[in-house]
Write a protein that holds these residues in place. Structure first.
Motif, PDB file in Angstrom:
ATOM      1  N   GLY A  82      13.667  14.728   7.262  1.00  0.00           N
ATOM      2  CA  GLY A  82      12.795  13.747   6.618  1.00  0.00           C
ATOM      3  C   GLY A  82      11.345  14.016   6.962  1.00  0.00           C
ATOM      4  N   ARG A  83      10.626  14.715   6.079  1.00  0.00           N
ATOM      5  CA  ARG A  83       9.263  15.127   6.385  1.00  0.00           C
ATOM      6  C   ARG A  83       8.196  14.276   5.705  1.00  0.00           C
ATOM      7  N   SER A  84       8.575  13.381   4.811  1.00  0.00           N
ATOM      8  CA  SER A  84       7.560  12.616   4.081  1.00  0.00           C
ATOM      9  C   SER A  84       7.905  11.126   4.083  1.00  0.00           C
ATOM     10  N   GLY A  85       6.987  10.343   3.563  1.00  0.00           N
ATOM     11  CA  GLY A  85       7.225   8.908   3.452  1.00  0.00           C
ATOM     12  C   GLY A  85       8.357   8.583   2.498  1.00  0.00           C
ATOM     13  N   PHE A 139      14.084   6.550   0.614  1.00  0.00           N
ATOM     14  CA  PHE A 139      15.463   6.907   0.284  1.00  0.00           C
ATOM     15  C   PHE A 139      16.453   6.317   1.286  1.00  0.00           C
ATOM     16  N   LEU A 140      16.096   6.322   2.563  1.00  0.00           N
ATOM     17  CA  LEU A 140      16.958   5.725   3.576  1.00  0.00           C
ATOM     18  C   LEU A 140      17.125   4.231   3.330  1.00  0.00           C
ATOM     19  N   ALA A 141      16.030   3.548   3.029  1.00  0.00           N
ATOM     20  CA  ALA A 141      16.097   2.116   2.751  1.00  0.00           C
ATOM     21  C   ALA A 141      16.907   1.831   1.492  1.00  0.00           C
ATOM     22  N   ALA A 142      16.723   2.633   0.454  1.00  0.00           N
ATOM     23  CA  ALA A 142      17.483   2.442  -0.786  1.00  0.00           C
ATOM     24  C   ALA A 142      18.978   2.655  -0.543  1.00  0.00           C
ATOM     25  N   GLY A 143      19.301   3.670   0.257  1.00  0.00           N
ATOM     26  CA  GLY A 143      20.704   3.921   0.587  1.00  0.00           C
ATOM     27  C   GLY A 143      21.325   2.768   1.353  1.00  0.00           C
TER      28      GLY A 143
END
Length: 83
Positions: free
Chosen positions: A18-21, A26-30
């Motif tokens: 995970g290199r960007s905001g 994506f983690l929160a959406a998952g």
């Protein structure tokens, strides 16, 4: 893009790609999708996750954080950084 999951979470995300905001989004959406789809049963599902894998992920996060001590000039500074 630091959020409310602490420095170890950021180091873990960086270590595993995970290199960007956008990775935080994506983690929160998952997590949101998992919560909406599985509801209360997600607690039982996560309870079956092997603790050993979590420990290895935590180890890699710690190593990622410890790598910052390489930039210190002396061994004393490196020791303080590691502590």
């Amino acid at each position: 893009m630091p959020c409310c999951h602490g420095v170890n979470g950021l180091a873990g995300q960086y270590r595993f790609g995970g290199r960007s905001g956008a990775s935080v989004v994506f983690l929160a959406a998952g997590r949101l999708v998992l919560g909406l789809v599985f509801g209360n049963s997600i607690v039982r599902i996560l309870g079956q996750f092997p603790i050993g894998i979590l420990g290895v992920m935590l180890l890699f996060s710690g190593v990622e954080l410890a790598m910052a001590s390489r930039d210190m000039g002396t061994k004393e500074e490196s020791f303080i950084m590691l502590i």
